[in-house]
Design a protein around this motif. Structure first.
Motif, PDB file in Angstrom:
ATOM      1  N   LYS A 115       0.838  -1.205   0.000  1.00 44.98           N
ATOM      2  CA  LYS A 115       0.000   0.000   0.000  1.00 44.98           C
ATOM      3  C   LYS A 115       0.868   1.248   0.000  1.00 44.98           C
ATOM      4  CE  LYS A 115      -3.804   2.063   2.609  1.00 44.98           C
ATOM      5  NZ  LYS A 115      -4.716   1.868   3.763  1.00 44.98           N
ATOM      6  N   ILE A 116       0.511   2.208  -0.827  1.00 45.10           N
ATOM      7  CA  ILE A 116       1.219   3.485  -0.875  1.00 45.10           C
ATOM      8  C   ILE A 116       1.091   4.143   0.504  1.00 45.10           C
ATOM      9  CG2 ILE A 116       1.305   5.748  -1.991  1.00 45.10           C
ATOM     10  CD1 ILE A 116       2.040   3.422  -3.882  1.00 45.10           C
ATOM     11  N   ALA A 117       2.210   4.568   1.078  1.00 47.45           N
ATOM     12  CA  ALA A 117       2.261   5.019   2.472  1.00 47.45           C
ATOM     13  C   ALA A 117       1.301   6.175   2.772  1.00 47.45           C
ATOM     14  CB  ALA A 117       3.688   5.415   2.839  1.00 47.45           C
ATOM     15  N   TRP A 118       1.112   7.094   1.848  1.00 49.07           N
ATOM     16  CA  TRP A 118       0.287   8.269   2.119  1.00 49.07           C
ATOM     17  C   TRP A 118      -1.152   8.133   1.621  1.00 49.07           C
ATOM     18  CZ3 TRP A 118      -1.144   9.392  -2.679  1.00 49.07           C
ATOM     19  CH2 TRP A 118      -0.239   9.182  -3.716  1.00 49.07           C
ATOM     20  N   LEU A 119      -1.541   6.949   1.213  1.00 47.27           N
ATOM     21  CA  LEU A 119      -2.873   6.757   0.638  1.00 47.27           C
ATOM     22  C   LEU A 119      -4.000   7.152   1.601  1.00 47.27           C
ATOM     23  CD1 LEU A 119      -4.108   5.805  -2.022  1.00 47.27           C
ATOM     24  CD2 LEU A 119      -4.310   3.560  -1.030  1.00 47.27           C
ATOM     25  N   ASP A 120      -3.860   6.861   2.875  1.00 47.65           N
ATOM     26  CA  ASP A 120      -4.906   7.203   3.850  1.00 47.65           C
ATOM     27  C   ASP A 120      -5.077   8.716   4.010  1.00 47.65           C
ATOM     28  OD1 ASP A 120      -5.523   4.552   4.342  1.00 47.65           O
ATOM     29  OD2 ASP A 120      -4.116   4.392   6.011  1.00 47.65           O
ATOM     30  N   ASP A 121      -4.110   9.489   3.582  1.00 47.25           N
ATOM     31  CA  ASP A 121      -4.191  10.949   3.708  1.00 47.25           C
ATOM     32  C   ASP A 121      -5.036  11.593   2.605  1.00 47.25           C
ATOM     33  OD1 ASP A 121      -2.429  10.625   5.831  1.00 47.25           O
ATOM     34  OD2 ASP A 121      -0.657  11.110   4.624  1.00 47.25           O
ATOM     35  N   LEU A 122      -5.407  10.849   1.573  1.00 48.54           N
ATOM     36  CA  LEU A 122      -6.128  11.441   0.433  1.00 48.54           C
ATOM     37  C   LEU A 122      -7.473  12.039   0.821  1.00 48.54           C
ATOM     38  CD1 LEU A 122      -5.407   8.931  -2.468  1.00 48.54           C
ATOM     39  CD2 LEU A 122      -4.304  11.124  -1.985  1.00 48.54           C
ATOM     40  N   ALA A 123      -8.154  11.446   1.779  1.00 46.38           N
ATOM     41  CA  ALA A 123      -9.472  11.960   2.178  1.00 46.38           C
ATOM     42  C   ALA A 123      -9.397  13.371   2.741  1.00 46.38           C
ATOM     43  CB  ALA A 123     -10.114  11.023   3.196  1.00 46.38           C
TER      44      ALA A 123
END
Length: 159
Positions: A115-123
């Motif tokens: 999983k791309i490390a910053w993916l959860d920050d997109l929201a």
């Protein structure tokens, strides 16, 4: 699993499909192969059991991304449509190719180690208010197939 038929297809309308009886095992896959196949950070997928997935228009093209797996796509527009383990229990359908992608909610993440490390920050990203006019202009010349089956495509009418 839902009892209703689920429909979908590619962006250009050359390929349409139907799944009878619903989808199971809905998930987001983060593996590098799915990232490359989707041209995205992940690929959302759900299982259609053998004998429930039917192509209703066109013919799916395939790329063998590994020995046991082939990925089906539209040869005309490139839309990824299915992920299939040869000899498996049925294809996984790409959830973005569904006519109603919001109808199937993923229940887990596969290959979380990729999983791309910053993916959860997109929201938390702010909306781009300046792009509204650009999207409106694109909508005026939309050549995408509508999110429902059509008897003839391309249609005489705009989608």
């Amino acid at each position: 699993m839902s009892a209703r038929a689920i429909t979908g297809g590619c962006q250009c309308g050359a390929i349409r499909y139907r799944v009878e009886g619903g989808l199971t095992n809905a998930h987001i896959c983060h593996c590098r192969m799915c990232q490359k196949a989707a041209g995205n950070y992940f690929m959302p997928l759900a299982k259609a059991l053998n004998g429930t997935f039917f192509v209703t228009r066109g013919e799916i093209a395939y790329f063998h991304s590994s020995d046991p797996v082939r990925r089906g796509f539209c040869r005309d527009c490139g839309t990824p449509l299915i992920f299939e383990t040869l000899g498996g229990t049925g294809p996984n359908v790409t959830l973005g190719s569904l006519d109603d992608p919001a109808a199937v909610k993923p229940g887990f993440e596969g290959a979380p180690e990729a999983k791309i490390a910053w993916l959860d920050d997109l929201a938390a990203l702010p909306p781009d208010e300046d792009s509204t006019a650009w999207f409106d202009e694109i909508a005026l010349s939309n050549h995408q197939h509508p999110d429902h089956d059509t008897e003839i495509w391309p249609s005489e009418e705009k989608p």
